[in-house]
Design a protein around this motif. Structure first.
Motif, PDB file in Angstrom:
ATOM      1  N   ASP A 129       0.816  -1.215   0.000  1.00 49.09           N
ATOM      2  CA  ASP A 129       0.000   0.000   0.000  1.00 49.09           C
ATOM      3  C   ASP A 129       0.847   1.263   0.000  1.00 49.09           C
ATOM      4  O   ASP A 129       0.394   2.325  -0.450  1.00 49.09           O
ATOM      5  N   VAL A 130       2.065   1.182   0.531  1.00 49.15           N
ATOM      6  CA  VAL A 130       2.946   2.349   0.527  1.00 49.15           C
ATOM      7  C   VAL A 130       4.095   2.176  -0.465  1.00 49.15           C
ATOM      8  O   VAL A 130       5.039   2.961  -0.482  1.00 49.15           O
ATOM      9  N   GLY A 131       4.026   1.130  -1.288  1.00 46.75           N
ATOM     10  CA  GLY A 131       5.050   0.924  -2.307  1.00 46.75           C
ATOM     11  C   GLY A 131       6.281   0.197  -1.822  1.00 46.75           C
ATOM     12  O   GLY A 131       7.317   0.230  -2.492  1.00 46.75           O
ATOM     13  N   MET A 132       6.181  -0.464  -0.666  1.00 44.65           N
ATOM     14  CA  MET A 132       7.308  -1.230  -0.142  1.00 44.65           C
ATOM     15  C   MET A 132       7.116  -2.696  -0.534  1.00 44.65           C
ATOM     16  O   MET A 132       6.271  -3.392   0.015  1.00 44.65           O
ATOM     17  N   MET A 133       7.895  -3.163  -1.530  1.00 45.01           N
ATOM     18  CA  MET A 133       7.719  -4.498  -2.070  1.00 45.01           C
ATOM     19  C   MET A 133       8.314  -5.598  -1.187  1.00 45.01           C
ATOM     20  O   MET A 133       8.159  -6.780  -1.484  1.00 45.01           O
ATOM     21  N   GLY A 134       8.987  -5.185  -0.145  1.00 48.60           N
ATOM     22  CA  GLY A 134       9.410  -6.171   0.832  1.00 48.60           C
ATOM     23  C   GLY A 134      10.896  -6.219   1.097  1.00 48.60           C
ATOM     24  O   GLY A 134      11.715  -5.971   0.217  1.00 48.60           O
ATOM     25  N   ALA A 135      11.230  -6.538   2.348  1.00 48.22           N
ATOM     26  CA  ALA A 135      12.578  -6.981   2.651  1.00 48.22           C
ATOM     27  C   ALA A 135      12.738  -8.334   1.980  1.00 48.22           C
ATOM     28  O   ALA A 135      11.759  -8.973   1.586  1.00 48.22           O
ATOM     29  N   ASN A 136      13.968  -8.805   1.824  1.00 48.58           N
ATOM     30  CA  ASN A 136      14.172  -9.990   1.003  1.00 48.58           C
ATOM     31  C   ASN A 136      15.330 -10.824   1.529  1.00 48.58           C
ATOM     32  O   ASN A 136      16.441 -10.322   1.677  1.00 48.58           O
ATOM     33  N   GLY A 137      15.059 -12.076   1.804  1.00 47.50           N
ATOM     34  CA  GLY A 137      16.109 -12.976   2.257  1.00 47.50           C
ATOM     35  C   GLY A 137      17.019 -13.434   1.142  1.00 47.50           C
ATOM     36  O   GLY A 137      18.075 -14.027   1.397  1.00 47.50           O
ATOM     37  N   ILE A 138      16.640 -13.166  -0.116  1.00 47.72           N
ATOM     38  CA  ILE A 138      17.476 -13.516  -1.266  1.00 47.72           C
ATOM     39  C   ILE A 138      18.410 -12.346  -1.559  1.00 47.72           C
ATOM     40  O   ILE A 138      17.964 -11.247  -1.888  1.00 47.72           O
ATOM     41  N   VAL A 139      19.703 -12.569  -1.429  1.00 48.36           N
ATOM     42  CA  VAL A 139      20.668 -11.490  -1.648  1.00 48.36           C
ATOM     43  C   VAL A 139      20.612 -11.036  -3.108  1.00 48.36           C
ATOM     44  O   VAL A 139      20.852 -11.826  -4.018  1.00 48.36           O
ATOM     45  N   GLY A 140      20.255  -9.778  -3.313  1.00 52.63           N
ATOM     46  CA  GLY A 140      20.124  -9.239  -4.654  1.00 52.63           C
ATOM     47  C   GLY A 140      18.767  -9.476  -5.280  1.00 52.63           C
ATOM     48  O   GLY A 140      18.533  -9.118  -6.438  1.00 52.63           O
ATOM     49  N   GLY A 141      17.837 -10.059  -4.522  1.00 53.65           N
ATOM     50  CA  GLY A 141      16.536 -10.423  -5.072  1.00 53.65           C
ATOM     51  C   GLY A 141      15.667  -9.258  -5.485  1.00 53.65           C
ATOM     52  O   GLY A 141      14.694  -9.432  -6.226  1.00 53.65           O
ATOM     53  N   GLY A 142      15.988  -8.045  -5.024  1.00 58.48           N
ATOM     54  CA  GLY A 142      15.154  -6.890  -5.359  1.00 58.48           C
ATOM     55  C   GLY A 142      15.348  -6.359  -6.762  1.00 58.48           C
ATOM     56  O   GLY A 142      14.486  -5.639  -7.276  1.00 58.48           O
ATOM     57  N   GLY A 143      16.456  -6.695  -7.411  1.00 55.46           N
ATOM     58  CA  GLY A 143      16.734  -6.160  -8.742  1.00 55.46           C
ATOM     59  C   GLY A 143      15.663  -6.480  -9.767  1.00 55.46           C
ATOM     60  O   GLY A 143      15.098  -5.575 -10.402  1.00 55.46           O
ATOM     61  N   PRO A 144      15.337  -7.758  -9.974  1.00 58.68           N
ATOM     62  CA  PRO A 144      14.285  -8.101 -10.934  1.00 58.68           C
ATOM     63  C   PRO A 144      12.916  -7.537 -10.548  1.00 58.68           C
ATOM     64  O   PRO A 144      12.133  -7.151 -11.426  1.00 58.68           O
ATOM     65  N   LEU A 145      12.617  -7.482  -9.250  1.00 60.13           N
ATOM     66  CA  LEU A 145      11.334  -6.926  -8.815  1.00 60.13           C
ATOM     67  C   LEU A 145      11.201  -5.467  -9.244  1.00 60.13           C
ATOM     68  O   LEU A 145      10.143  -5.037  -9.727  1.00 60.13           O
ATOM     69  N   ILE A 146      12.273  -4.725  -9.084  1.00 56.95           N
ATOM     70  CA  ILE A 146      12.232  -3.305  -9.417  1.00 56.95           C
ATOM     71  C   ILE A 146      12.178  -3.091 -10.921  1.00 56.95           C
ATOM     72  O   ILE A 146      11.540  -2.154 -11.403  1.00 56.95           O
ATOM     73  N   CYS A 147      12.819  -3.966 -11.673  1.00 53.31           N
ATOM     74  CA  CYS A 147      12.671  -3.868 -13.137  1.00 53.31           C
ATOM     75  C   CYS A 147      11.204  -4.028 -13.527  1.00 53.31           C
ATOM     76  O   CYS A 147      10.693  -3.315 -14.390  1.00 53.31           O
ATOM     77  N   GLY A 148      10.518  -4.959 -12.871  1.00 53.90           N
ATOM     78  CA  GLY A 148       9.097  -5.149 -13.148  1.00 53.90           C
ATOM     79  C   GLY A 148       8.268  -3.943 -12.765  1.00 53.90           C
ATOM     80  O   GLY A 148       7.392  -3.501 -13.517  1.00 53.90           O
ATOM     81  N   ALA A 149       8.547  -3.387 -11.581  1.00 53.71           N
ATOM     82  CA  ALA A 149       7.802  -2.213 -11.121  1.00 53.71           C
ATOM     83  C   ALA A 149       8.065  -1.013 -12.027  1.00 53.71           C
ATOM     84  O   ALA A 149       7.145  -0.256 -12.362  1.00 53.71           O
ATOM     85  N   ALA A 150       9.330  -0.839 -12.416  1.00 53.16           N
ATOM     86  CA  ALA A 150       9.677   0.287 -13.281  1.00 53.16           C
ATOM     87  C   ALA A 150       9.070   0.115 -14.670  1.00 53.16           C
ATOM     88  O   ALA A 150       8.617   1.092 -15.284  1.00 53.16           O
ATOM     89  N   LEU A 151       9.055  -1.108 -15.171  1.00 49.76           N
ATOM     90  CA  LEU A 151       8.440  -1.363 -16.477  1.00 49.76           C
ATOM     91  C   LEU A 151       6.943  -1.062 -16.431  1.00 49.76           C
ATOM     92  O   LEU A 151       6.387  -0.467 -17.368  1.00 49.76           O
ATOM     93  N   ALA A 152       6.289  -1.469 -15.334  1.00 48.23           N
ATOM     94  CA  ALA A 152       4.857  -1.187 -15.195  1.00 48.23           C
ATOM     95  C   ALA A 152       4.594   0.314 -15.207  1.00 48.23           C
ATOM     96  O   ALA A 152       3.662   0.795 -15.870  1.00 48.23           O
TER      97      ALA A 152
END
Length: 325
Positions: free
Chosen positions: A108-131
Motif C-alpha cells: 500500500d505504501v510501495g514497499m515491495m518487501g525486505a528480502n532474504g534472497i541477496v540481490g533479489g530486489g533487482g528483478p522486482l524493481i525492473c518489473g515495477a519500473a516497467l509497469a
C-alpha cells in the motif's frame, strides 16, 4: 545544502532517521530477551541513505529492500506498530506475523518487501519500473542492495535490462564495507561499486552515506532523470552499520573500536543536527521534542506487539494463493 529542502522537509528527514535509529536500537535490546523469533539484521548507522532517497518518492513509487530492511520500510512510510508486531511474529503484524523481519512488506505504501534472497530486489524493481513506464505514470522503482549483492548475477542482469529498456529505476548500492563478515575490499574487484555502471551504460555516482544532504541531492538528480525518461542510475552510498551482520554476530572481523570511532565522528544524526542547528534552520529544542515523541512511539509499539496474539492454526493456509472476487 539542497535548496529544495524546506523546513518541513528537514523536520521530516530528522524524524524519519530518528525513528529508524530508535526502532533498531530497541530491537537490539528486545532481541536479547529471546522473545523475537527468527533472524534480525539491523540498519542502525545507515539511516541517511534510506531517508535521503525515499524523501523524493511518492506512495505509488516502488522500492525493494534487502534482509536489512527495517530502515527502508520506515523511510517509505510504513507504520512502526504493525512493523514491530510483524517482527514479533504476531497476528497484528503488517503481514499477519508470517513474514517477520526479513520479509516485512507493505504494498500500500510501495514497499515491495525486505528480502532474504541477496540481490533479489533487482528483478522486482525492473518489473515495477516497467509497469510505471507502460502505464505512463512517471513512477520510479528503487532497488536497495548491499556490497555483497553487487556480485550477484541477478543484480547485474537487472541493471543491464534496466538500461536496455530505459527503465525509470534507481539502483542504490549501500556499501557498508562488509558482506556478512567479508570485507568488500576483498570481495569486490573494483575500488567502487559505482564504477560498474559504465558497463551497463548508466551513470554511476558515489556519495558519503553519513551525509543526509549528499544522499538527498544525488538521489534527487537520479530520480528526476528517471521520471523524465532518462533511464536508470547506479548510486553507491558508502556508509557503516553499527551492529553485526545479524543479531548475535560479535563482529570479530572489525578493528578494535571501529564502530565506536564511527559513532563519535561520522554518525549521520549527529552530523545532520550539527549542520541544521549551526545554520539556524532548526532549533535543538525541536529536535529533542522529536526524540521524545519517537521514543514514546517505539515504547508503545513494543508494548502492543508483546500483548498481541500469535497467528492460529486457522491462519496457516491463508495468504498462500491470490483470491479473486
Amino acid at each position: 545544502m539542497s535548496a529544495t529542502l524546506t523546513r518541513d522537509d528537514l523536520l521530516r528527514a530528522y524524524r524519519t532517521m530518528r525513528t529508524i535509529r530508535e526502532f533498531e536500537e530497541r530491537l537490539h535490546v528486545e532481541f536479547a530477551t529471546g522473545e523475537i523469533p527468527g533472524f534480525v539484521h539491523l540498519y542502525a548507522g545507515e539511516e541517511a541513505s534510506a531517508t535521503g532517497v525515499c524523501l523524493h518518492l511518492r506512495p505509488d513509487d516502488r522500492i525493494a529492500s534487502t534482509h536489512r530492511g527495517h530502515g527502508h520500510c520506515i523511510a517509505k512510510g510504513m507504520e512502526v506498530a504493525p512493523m514491530m508486531a510483524e517482527i514479533y511474529g504476531k497476528k497484528t503484524g503488517i503481514c499477519g506475523g508470517k513474514g517477520g523481519s526479513m520479509h516485512v512488506a507493505d504494498l500500500d505504501v510501495g514497499m515491495m518487501g525486505a528480502n532474504g534472497i541477496v540481490g533479489g530486489g533487482g528483478p522486482l524493481i525492473c518489473g515495477a519500473a516497467l509497469a510505471a513506464k507502460m502505464k505512463g505514470t512517471d513512477g520510479v522503482g528503487v532497488c536497495f542492495f548491499g556490497d555483497g549483492a553487487s556480485n550477484q548475477g541477478m543484480i547485474l542482469e537487472a541493471m543491464n535490462l534496466a538500461t536496455v529498456w530505459r527503465l525509470p529505476a534507481l539502483f542504490v548500492a549501500e556499501n557498508n564495507g562488509y558482506a556478512e563478515a567479508t570485507s568488500s575490499k576483498y570481495s569486490v574487484a573494483c575500488d567502487n561499486i559505482a564504477d560498474r555502471a559504465g558497463g551497463f551504460g548508466m551513470p554511476g555516482v558515489i556519495v558519503d552515506g553519513h551525509d543526509f544532504f549528499a544522499v538527498h541531492e544525488a538521489a534527487g538528480e537520479a530520480i528526476a532523470r528517471a521520471r523524465a525518461g532518462g533511464g536508470p542510475t547506479l548510486l553507491e552510498v558508502k556508509l557503516n552499520r553499527y551492529y553485526g551482520h545479524f543479531e548475535g554476530d560479535q563482529q570479530t572481523y572489525r578493528a578494535t573500536d571501529e564502530v565506536k570511532r564511527i559513532r563519535e565522528t561520522r554518525d549521520c544524526l549527529m552530523l545532520f543536527t550539527r549542520r541544521v542547528s549551526s545554520a539556524g534552520l532548526l532549533d535543538l529544542a525541536e529536535l529533542e521534542a522529536i526524540d521524545r515523541d519517537v521514543a514514546a512511539q517505539i515504547d508503545a509499539a513494543v508494548v502492543a506487539a508483546k500483548a498481541a496474539p500469535k497467528p492460529t492454526a486457522a491462519d496457516l493456509l491463508t495468504d498462500v494463493y491470490v483470491e479473486y472476487a
